[in-house]
Design a protein around this motif. Structure first.
Motif, short mmCIF file in Angstrom:
data_model
loop_
_atom_site.label_atom_id
_atom_site.label_comp_id
_atom_site.label_asym_id
_atom_site.label_seq_id
_atom_site.Cartn_x
_atom_site.Cartn_y
_atom_site.Cartn_z
N ALA A 348 0.83 -1.21 0.00
CA ALA A 348 0.00 0.00 0.00
C ALA A 348 0.87 1.27 0.00
CB ALA A 348 -0.92 0.01 1.21
N ASN A 349 2.10 1.14 0.49
CA ASN A 349 3.03 2.29 0.46
C ASN A 349 3.77 2.40 -0.86
OD1 ASN A 349 2.34 2.79 3.11
ND2 ASN A 349 3.98 1.48 3.91
N ARG A 350 3.52 1.51 -1.79
CA ARG A 350 4.17 1.47 -3.11
C ARG A 350 5.69 1.33 -2.96
NH1 ARG A 350 3.56 5.40 -6.77
NH2 ARG A 350 2.71 4.19 -8.48
N LYS A 351 6.10 0.57 -1.93
CA LYS A 351 7.51 0.38 -1.64
C LYS A 351 7.60 -0.88 -0.79
CE LYS A 351 10.92 3.11 1.01
NZ LYS A 351 12.16 2.68 0.51
N PHE A 352 8.01 -1.98 -1.38
CA PHE A 352 8.07 -3.25 -0.62
C PHE A 352 8.95 -4.24 -1.38
CE2 PHE A 352 5.32 -6.18 -3.09
CZ PHE A 352 4.82 -5.28 -4.03
N ALA A 353 9.19 -5.35 -0.72
CA ALA A 353 10.00 -6.40 -1.37
C ALA A 353 9.47 -7.77 -0.99
CB ALA A 353 11.47 -6.27 -0.95
#
Ligand SMILES: Cc1cc2nc3c(=O)[nH]c(=O)nc-3n(C[C@H](O)[C@H](O)[C@H](O)COP(=O)(O)OP(=O)(O)OC[C@H]3O[C@@H](n4cnc5c(N)ncnc54)[C@H](O)[C@@H]3O)c2cc1C
Length: 403
Positions: A348-353
């Motif tokens: 949801a933060n448009r930043k993940f792995a």
């Protein structure tokens, strides 16, 4: 007599091989034969900045013209190699020339897989592999036009992202039940589907295209028993390796020219191969064919070193990227079915792995707008560092302190 190295194919791997030969001080003569009209160029921007018009053609070329002259390398463009005579150590070209070699590097890459349905030859049905392909497709991408993208893989989705931003109505037809299914985890598939839908791309999953309809040119796509009006179609359903030349010369091929860890063909010590056209042993020992810039560059380096008698084994960690909208996807390593998937960060933060754990180590990492996860993940893979799922998932530990 100076030694002759002949390179067939003028793409990413060819340019790197010439660069490595130059760095190694190779004093002989290099000839590169390429069937396209252009000197070696980078393909990744073709479905990204070059398609959107943000990058000029000149910026695609991998090396300036002077580089080839300085390397004592002759580029023979617009000519294709048609036969290898291994006994005579010669290669016949389509224009009738016959070139002698001492060492031969096959860097013939891949070509697009053609869709075999009625209407596939209609004007308006496009593919994307070369500068020439983009130069045909781009003028057709006018605002308000209906684009049917056939295949929800990297290339189809990159084109969808560019086209929807240009104001086209984009529909993606994908035969499988999720996007990029062969390449990424379900988490990334779901995330990218949501991003594309929010940008107004329409998806028809589990929907194979049955035909293209039209009188003079494309008018509609038939899929799942329905008819969808379309002005343009872009087919991105994979590639096939260019192995026919090698195979006809009796070199072992198995969905790729089979090479050993030094990028020497297993059939002939004077013939080497690098890039998309090869099948080699991956780091986990399994036979693999990779389609990425990293593999083309690294295999070309090893092949060039082997050609000058400095063989070193190829064992680099594969990596890849894809740009869609403002999202940078970076992948390292090779995922396998059965890997334990560990998510770090919130999509949801448009930043993940998403990390792929195997035998207590990171086997692959998929990062979205997450450079530290990608960089550290790649290092963990290369070094085979033991790692736990709990630690990877714990975002209170900075990636740089994860070990
Ligand atoms: C649209 C697009 C986007 C991509 N995006 C990415 C990305 O984001 N990241 C990434 O890592 N990779 C990406 N790739 C893949 C990457 O471009 C390839 O992995 C890379 O180009 C492979 O290099 P190569 O030298 O093996 O083959 P190529 O670059 O394909 O070069 C091979 C050349 O050999 C020529 N040839 C073949 N047979 C003969 C013959 N008999 N005689 C003469 N010439 C011949 C071919 O026409 C071609 O010009 C993308 C590819 C495409 C098409």
């Amino acid at each position: 007599m100076s030694e002759k190295i002949l390179i067939i194919g003028a793409g990413q791997a060819a340019a790197q091989a010439v660069a490595t030969l130059k760095t190694e001080g190779f004093a002989g003569q290099i000839t590169v034969v390429g069937d396209e009209a252009f000197p070696p160029y980078q393909r990744p921007p073709l479905s990204k900045a070059y398609l959107s018009g943000k990058l000029e053609r000149e910026r695609l070329f991998l090396k300036p013209d002077a580089f080839y002259a300085e390397a004592n390398c002759e580029l023979l463009l617009g000519a294709s190699a048609t036969a290898i005579d291994r006994a005579m150590k010669t290669v016949a070209l389509s224009d009738g020339r016959v070139l002698a070699y001492d060492k031969l590097l096959l860097a013939t890459g891949t070509r697009v897989r053609k869709i075999k349905v009625p209407g596939a030859d209609l004007p308006g049905v496009h593919y994307l592999r070369s500068i020439a392909d983009v130069d045909l497709l781009r003028p057709a991408l006018a605002p308000g036009k209906k684009l049917a993208v056939v295949g929800g893989g990297y290339i189809g989705l990159e084109v969808a992202a560019v086209a929807v931003k240009l104001g086209l109505e984009v529909t993606v037809f994908e035969a499988l039940d999720r996007l990029m299914a062969r390449a990424v985890s379900p988490q990334l598939s779901a995330f990218y589907e949501k991003e594309h839908r929010e940008a107004s791309v329409r998806f028809l999953l589990e929907t194979g295209v049955q035909a293209f309809d039209g009188q003079e040119s494309l008018e509609a796509v038939r899929a799942g028993g329905q008819v969808y009006p379309a002005d343009i179609a872009l087919v991105g359903i994979g590639v096939v390796p260019n192995v026919e030349l090698a195979s006809a010369a009796g070199l072992a091929c198995d969905d790729g020219i089979v090479v050993d860890t030094y990028c020497t063909s297993v059939s002939d010590p004077a013939i080497f191969a690098a890039g998309d056209c090869t099948r080699h042993h991956g780091r986990d020992g399994q036979q693999i064919r990779l389609e990425c810039v990293q593999n083309a560059i690294d295999q070309a380096k090893h092949a060039a070193l082997a050609m000058v008698g400095k063989s070193t084994p190829y064992s680099e960690v594969p990596w890849f990227w894809s740009d869609q909208y403002d999202l940078k996807m970076q992948i390292a390593g090779l995922a396998r079915p059965g890997d334990r998937l560990v998510q770090r960060g919130d999509p949801a933060n448009r930043k993940f792995a998403v990390f792929h754990l195997r035998d207590g180590k990171v086997a692959a990492v998929e990062a979205v707008n997450a450079a530290p996860e990608y960089i550290v993940g790649r290092k963990l893979i290369a070094e085979g560092t033991p790692m736990t799922a709990e630690r990877l998932a714990d975002t209170s530990i900075a990636m740089k302190n994860i070990v």
